[in-house]
Design a protein around this motif. Structure first.
Motif, PDB file in Angstrom:
ATOM      1  N   ASP A  75     -53.157-147.956   4.751  1.00 38.38           N
ATOM      2  CA  ASP A  75     -52.284-148.121   5.588  1.00 38.38           C
ATOM      3  C   ASP A  75     -51.208-147.152   5.644  1.00 38.38           C
ATOM      4  O   ASP A  75     -50.489-146.779   4.304  1.00 38.38           O
ATOM      5  CB  ASP A  75     -51.586-149.589   5.848  1.00 38.38           C
ATOM      6  CG  ASP A  75     -52.708-150.684   6.196  1.00 38.38           C
ATOM      7  OD1 ASP A  75     -53.859-150.189   6.703  1.00 38.38           O
ATOM      8  OD2 ASP A  75     -52.541-151.800   5.772  1.00 38.38           O
ATOM      9  N   TYR A  77     -46.990-146.298   6.643  1.00 42.32           N
ATOM     10  CA  TYR A  77     -45.639-146.882   6.763  1.00 42.32           C
ATOM     11  C   TYR A  77     -44.747-145.727   7.273  1.00 42.32           C
ATOM     12  O   TYR A  77     -44.566-144.509   6.579  1.00 42.32           O
ATOM     13  CB  TYR A  77     -45.374-147.603   5.710  1.00 42.32           C
ATOM     14  CG  TYR A  77     -46.358-148.544   5.203  1.00 42.32           C
ATOM     15  CD1 TYR A  77     -46.363-149.854   5.850  1.00 42.32           C
ATOM     16  CD2 TYR A  77     -47.221-148.517   4.220  1.00 42.32           C
ATOM     17  CE1 TYR A  77     -47.295-150.975   5.640  1.00 42.32           C
ATOM     18  CE2 TYR A  77     -48.209-149.319   3.819  1.00 42.32           C
ATOM     19  CZ  TYR A  77     -48.361-150.696   4.552  1.00 42.32           C
ATOM     20  OH  TYR A  77     -49.192-151.439   4.243  1.00 42.32           O
ATOM     21  N   PRO A 101     -49.019-159.053   8.699  1.00 41.47           N
ATOM     22  CA  PRO A 101     -48.574-158.356   9.830  1.00 41.47           C
ATOM     23  C   PRO A 101     -48.615-159.430  11.035  1.00 41.47           C
ATOM     24  O   PRO A 101     -49.651-159.987  11.218  1.00 41.47           O
ATOM     25  CB  PRO A 101     -49.315-157.359  10.132  1.00 41.47           C
ATOM     26  CG  PRO A 101     -50.006-156.782   8.697  1.00 41.47           C
ATOM     27  CD  PRO A 101     -50.139-158.158   8.053  1.00 41.47           C
ATOM     28  N   ASP A 105     -45.169-156.972  14.503  1.00 40.55           N
ATOM     29  CA  ASP A 105     -45.727-155.948  13.592  1.00 40.55           C
ATOM     30  C   ASP A 105     -46.623-155.031  14.167  1.00 40.55           C
ATOM     31  O   ASP A 105     -46.652-153.623  14.054  1.00 40.55           O
ATOM     32  CB  ASP A 105     -46.041-156.653  12.292  1.00 40.55           C
ATOM     33  CG  ASP A 105     -45.042-157.030  11.250  1.00 40.55           C
ATOM     34  OD1 ASP A 105     -43.946-156.777  11.529  1.00 40.55           O
ATOM     35  OD2 ASP A 105     -45.369-158.416  10.572  1.00 40.55           O
ATOM     36  N   GLU A 106     -47.515-155.695  14.755  1.00 36.19           N
ATOM     37  CA  GLU A 106     -48.834-154.848  15.407  1.00 36.19           C
ATOM     38  C   GLU A 106     -48.280-154.200  16.717  1.00 36.19           C
ATOM     39  O   GLU A 106     -48.538-152.998  16.838  1.00 36.19           O
ATOM     40  CB  GLU A 106     -49.855-155.909  15.735  1.00 36.19           C
ATOM     41  CG  GLU A 106     -50.694-156.450  14.481  1.00 36.19           C
ATOM     42  CD  GLU A 106     -51.139-155.301  13.604  1.00 36.19           C
ATOM     43  OE1 GLU A 106     -51.252-154.400  13.937  1.00 36.19           O
ATOM     44  OE2 GLU A 106     -51.767-155.732  12.467  1.00 36.19           O
ATOM     45  N   TYR A 108     -45.034-153.014  16.604  1.00 41.12           N
ATOM     46  CA  TYR A 108     -44.334-151.890  16.153  1.00 41.12           C
ATOM     47  C   TYR A 108     -45.352-150.699  15.800  1.00 41.12           C
ATOM     48  O   TYR A 108     -45.118-149.554  16.042  1.00 41.12           O
ATOM     49  CB  TYR A 108     -43.719-152.492  14.764  1.00 41.12           C
ATOM     50  CG  TYR A 108     -42.912-151.436  13.999  1.00 41.12           C
ATOM     51  CD1 TYR A 108     -41.459-151.094  14.272  1.00 41.12           C
ATOM     52  CD2 TYR A 108     -43.352-150.431  13.401  1.00 41.12           C
ATOM     53  CE1 TYR A 108     -40.638-150.419  13.652  1.00 41.12           C
ATOM     54  CE2 TYR A 108     -42.596-149.508  12.885  1.00 41.12           C
ATOM     55  CZ  TYR A 108     -41.360-149.524  12.861  1.00 41.12           C
ATOM     56  OH  TYR A 108     -40.628-148.461  12.256  1.00 41.12           O
ATOM     57  N   ARG A 109     -46.229-151.395  15.094  1.00 42.28           N
ATOM     58  CA  ARG A 109     -47.496-150.253  14.630  1.00 42.28           C
ATOM     59  C   ARG A 109     -47.908-149.313  16.026  1.00 42.28           C
ATOM     60  O   ARG A 109     -48.084-148.088  16.044  1.00 42.28           O
ATOM     61  CB  ARG A 109     -48.737-150.645  14.115  1.00 42.28           C
ATOM     62  CG  ARG A 109     -49.624-149.861  13.623  1.00 42.28           C
ATOM     63  CD  ARG A 109     -50.677-150.580  12.789  1.00 42.28           C
ATOM     64  NE  ARG A 109     -51.906-149.834  12.590  1.00 42.28           N
ATOM     65  CZ  ARG A 109     -52.918-149.368  13.263  1.00 42.28           C
ATOM     66  NH1 ARG A 109     -52.883-149.881  14.493  1.00 42.28           N
ATOM     67  NH2 ARG A 109     -53.807-148.531  12.697  1.00 42.28           N
ATOM     68  N   TYR A 116     -47.073-148.633  10.233  1.00 46.64           N
ATOM     69  CA  TYR A 116     -46.378-150.044  10.310  1.00 46.64           C
ATOM     70  C   TYR A 116     -45.020-149.785   9.637  1.00 46.64           C
ATOM     71  O   TYR A 116     -44.649-148.525   9.198  1.00 46.64           O
ATOM     72  CB  TYR A 116     -47.228-150.920   9.258  1.00 46.64           C
ATOM     73  CG  TYR A 116     -48.335-151.548   9.655  1.00 46.64           C
ATOM     74  CD1 TYR A 116     -48.205-152.586  10.465  1.00 46.64           C
ATOM     75  CD2 TYR A 116     -49.437-151.061   9.325  1.00 46.64           C
ATOM     76  CE1 TYR A 116     -49.158-153.272  11.020  1.00 46.64           C
ATOM     77  CE2 TYR A 116     -50.689-151.590   9.681  1.00 46.64           C
ATOM     78  CZ  TYR A 116     -50.541-152.766  10.497  1.00 46.64           C
ATOM     79  OH  TYR A 116     -51.507-153.351  11.102  1.00 46.64           O
ATOM     80  N   SER A 117     -43.702-150.778   9.647  1.00 46.64           N
ATOM     81  CA  SER A 117     -42.588-150.753   9.173  1.00 46.64           C
ATOM     82  C   SER A 117     -42.792-150.915   7.706  1.00 46.64           C
ATOM     83  O   SER A 117     -43.504-151.520   7.081  1.00 46.64           O
ATOM     84  CB  SER A 117     -41.596-151.554   9.914  1.00 46.64           C
ATOM     85  OG  SER A 117     -40.558-151.683   8.919  1.00 46.64           O
TER      86      SER A 117
END
Length: 206
Positions: A75, A77, A101, A105-106, A108-109, A116-117
């Motif tokens: 992943d 970030y 997540p 979060d998803e 945000y992605r 991701y953060s």
């Protein structure tokens, strides 16, 4: 023990959103590249050798087997220290997350086009390949700057394994560092701070 970065900081002011920059590289190449953006520099990451990839998989599996079920690989970030500040885009070789997540979060992605953060990450791990200085300098500082609690570095050229912890954040991100360092010869067992297990690094030994 104080752990200093192994290379000197290099920071180039950024004028373009790095996500846009990497997207432009993908478009120019005609396919998705494995690219990162750290301290103002975009880096195309060449395919790693089998020992590197298998080692990352085995280390992630060790973490998973120790009960850290959110350990994984692959992943990407993004970091943002301030709304108008430095942003890095990093793909650790392996990582442990603080939580699964969420929908937020998803989202945000999705908003950040696949990134991701970094706030999700509690342990980041890197195994050096051809560009050893990226992992020992810019990535070291970037993880410390955003407060990733533990950074594991497998330095195959030096035949050493490191566990960095206790990040010391600085107003100038490239001066950030980790206060604590544990170092063993590659192939030995690497102690990590609680709640992480001791890692067997023998699969990475030349």
């Amino acid at each position: 023990m104080t752990a200093d970065p192994i290379t000197e900081p290099v920071n180039t002011p950024q004028e373009q959103d790095p996500i846009d920059m990497l997207a432009a590289l993908d478009e120019a190449a005609g396919h998705v590249l494995r690219a990162e953006f750290i301290e103002g520099t975009a880096t195309l990451v060449p395919p790693s050798d089998r020992q590197h990839n298998f080692g990352a998989f085995l280390l992630a599996m060790q973490l998973h087997s120790a009960g850290l079920t959110l350990a994984g690989i692959g992943d990407g970030y993004t970091t943002r220290l301030k709304e108008d500040g430095l942003r890095d885009l990093i793909i650790p070789d392996f990582a442990v997350l603080s939580r699964k997540p969420t929908d937020t979060d998803e989202e945000y992605r999705k908003d950040h086009r696949g990134w991701y953060s970094i706030d999700l990450v509690t342990l980041a791990g890197e195994i050096t390949s051809s560009n050893h200085e990226s992992d020992t300098g810019p990535k070291y500082r970037s993880y410390a700057a955003v407060g990733v609690p533990v950074y594991v570095l497998i330095h195959r050229l030096r035949r050493k394994a490191f566990a960095f912890s206790d990040p010391v954040q600085d107003e100038n991100p490239v001066k950030s560092r980790y206060a604590t360092k544990v170092e063993v010869d590659l192939g030995m067992r690497l102690p990590l701070p609680d709640p992480y297990p001791v890692l067997d690094t023998s699969a990475l030994r030349p």
